[in-house]
Design a protein around this motif. Structure first.
Motif, PDB file in Angstrom:
ATOM      1  N   ASN A 193      15.883  12.980 -13.145  1.00  0.00           N
ATOM      2  CA  ASN A 193      14.516  13.445 -13.145  1.00  0.00           C
ATOM      3  C   ASN A 193      13.491  12.799 -13.941  1.00  0.00           C
ATOM      4  O   ASN A 193      12.014  13.171 -13.607  1.00  0.00           O
ATOM      5  N   PHE A 194      13.770  12.018 -14.740  1.00  0.00           N
ATOM      6  CA  PHE A 194      12.712  11.554 -15.748  1.00  0.00           C
ATOM      7  C   PHE A 194      13.436  10.247 -16.190  1.00  0.00           C
ATOM      8  O   PHE A 194      13.686  10.164 -17.549  1.00  0.00           O
ATOM      9  N   VAL A 237      12.199   7.976  -5.804  1.00  0.00           N
ATOM     10  CA  VAL A 237      11.454   8.848  -4.994  1.00  0.00           C
ATOM     11  C   VAL A 237      10.098   9.545  -5.444  1.00  0.00           C
ATOM     12  O   VAL A 237       9.642  10.439  -4.907  1.00  0.00           O
ATOM     13  N   GLY A 238       9.813   9.215  -6.691  1.00  0.00           N
ATOM     14  CA  GLY A 238       8.655   9.862  -7.264  1.00  0.00           C
ATOM     15  C   GLY A 238       8.037   9.248  -8.400  1.00  0.00           C
ATOM     16  O   GLY A 238       8.871   8.359  -9.186  1.00  0.00           O
ATOM     17  N   ARG A 239       6.727   9.322  -8.864  1.00  0.00           N
ATOM     18  CA  ARG A 239       6.253   8.594 -10.080  1.00  0.00           C
ATOM     19  C   ARG A 239       5.460   9.944 -10.619  1.00  0.00           C
ATOM     20  O   ARG A 239       4.541  10.298  -9.962  1.00  0.00           O
ATOM     21  N   LEU A 240       5.555   9.944 -12.108  1.00  0.00           N
ATOM     22  CA  LEU A 240       4.837  11.011 -12.742  1.00  0.00           C
ATOM     23  C   LEU A 240       3.845  10.184 -13.722  1.00  0.00           C
ATOM     24  O   LEU A 240       4.488   9.462 -14.625  1.00  0.00           O
ATOM     25  N   ALA A 241       2.646  10.190 -13.132  1.00  0.00           N
ATOM     26  CA  ALA A 241       1.700   9.279 -14.020  1.00  0.00           C
ATOM     27  C   ALA A 241       1.607   9.824 -15.529  1.00  0.00           C
ATOM     28  O   ALA A 241       1.202  10.673 -15.957  1.00  0.00           O
ATOM     29  N   GLN A 242       1.819   8.816 -16.405  1.00  0.00           N
ATOM     30  CA  GLN A 242       1.716   8.845 -17.898  1.00  0.00           C
ATOM     31  C   GLN A 242       2.396   9.971 -18.488  1.00  0.00           C
ATOM     32  O   GLN A 242       1.893  10.805 -19.329  1.00  0.00           O
ATOM     33  N   ALA A 243       3.582  10.397 -17.758  1.00  0.00           N
ATOM     34  CA  ALA A 243       4.362  11.438 -18.350  1.00  0.00           C
ATOM     35  C   ALA A 243       5.111  11.337 -19.443  1.00  0.00           C
ATOM     36  O   ALA A 243       5.710  12.449 -19.901  1.00  0.00           O
ATOM     37  N   PHE A 244       5.234  10.152 -19.989  1.00  0.00           N
ATOM     38  CA  PHE A 244       5.952   9.889 -21.042  1.00  0.00           C
ATOM     39  C   PHE A 244       5.087   9.362 -22.201  1.00  0.00           C
ATOM     40  O   PHE A 244       4.521   8.185 -21.888  1.00  0.00           O
ATOM     41  N   VAL A 285      11.268   9.286 -10.810  1.00  0.00           N
ATOM     42  CA  VAL A 285      12.124  10.275 -10.227  1.00  0.00           C
ATOM     43  C   VAL A 285      13.358   9.352  -9.365  1.00  0.00           C
ATOM     44  O   VAL A 285      12.564   8.842  -8.372  1.00  0.00           O
TER      45      VAL A 285
END
Lengths: 160, 160
Positions: free
Chosen positions: A115-116, A136-143, A155
């Motif tokens: 997930n992360f 399959v996914g990219r979370l902008a500035q999530a960390f 992801v």
């Protein structure tokens, strides 16, 4: 290297691995000040199957497997892997990932999802890609990385 | 329509909304046979802030907000929204999403993520897109839909 189910007696060794990783705060979204009890309770959560990678009687890594979702999503597995810092580069994560893919298939899971994955953890991403996982996914500035500041998380996913 | 914090006295109304949604099993990855107690315990989990949308004294929808991750990921919010079937099409989800975006900003969250939007839930996806969310990931066949069989789930995300 042998990967086997964790026993209660492995908790000291597991903490010796996950403690420093959690304290460093660079790869897992967990509170850096998490207590030993809270960390072990998280790692050994109900619904987690926990394994250790052992060589010459020494535990060098640990991973958990769980269903990533409940109900209609319960056929997708999720794992978290941690390797002892001093065993880095010795194929521990590789052995655990290979074991987890085989075990997930045997358990009837039909896919596996991470997930992360912190984007700066390039070594892990390359390793998972080598095992057939795709971003399959990219979370902008999530960390919020303790040294690098805000970085993306990705992801990763593969069918089994 | 008013959106307000849920109180203990709202639990009957909340169950009347989330029970049928869980039983239908078409939009949330939760066990369809989840008990009332387990469902309310999940909805009101520690770390969840729960709200209800009310019109003329009747609760028509409910949502929760939580940090999607801990530690270095705790600045990203996550929400789950459910609307009473009989109130569908009356702007309840829209009112709750608008409220949640404002509330998340006030709480200091810097982004919002939906981890698992069932791809056949096209109405929800269109609504979230209208609120500035993007599909940032796709999980192939990650959801076993009771009528449609295996369908994708998508990850949606927006900065705040």
């Amino acid at each position: 290297m042998q990967v086997r189910s964790a026993q209660a007696r492995d908790n000291d060794a597991i903490w010796d691995i996950i403690g420093p990783t959690i304290r460093a705060g660079e790869t897992y979204a967990l509170p850096r000040d998490m207590s030993r009890a809270a960390a072990l309770s998280y790692w050994n959560s109900p619904g987690h199957e926990v394994f250790v990678a052992e060589q010459d009687g020494k535990v060098l890594g640990t991973y958990y497997m769980r269903a990533n979702q409940q109900g209609g999503g319960s056929h997708v597995a999720n794992c978290g892997y941690m390797t002892a810092a001093e065993a880095s580069g010795r194929g521990v994560a590789r052995a655990m990932c290979a074991h987890s893919l085989a075990h997930a298939g045997a358990r009837g899971f039909r896919a596996m999802q991470f997930n992360f994955v912190v984007s700066s953890n390039e070594r892990a991403i390359a390793l998972w890609e080598g095992f057939g996982f795709n971003i399959v996914g990219r979370l902008a500035q999530a960390f919020e990385h303790p040294r690098l500041g805000p970085v993306d998380a990705v992801v990763m996913y593969r069918m089994l």
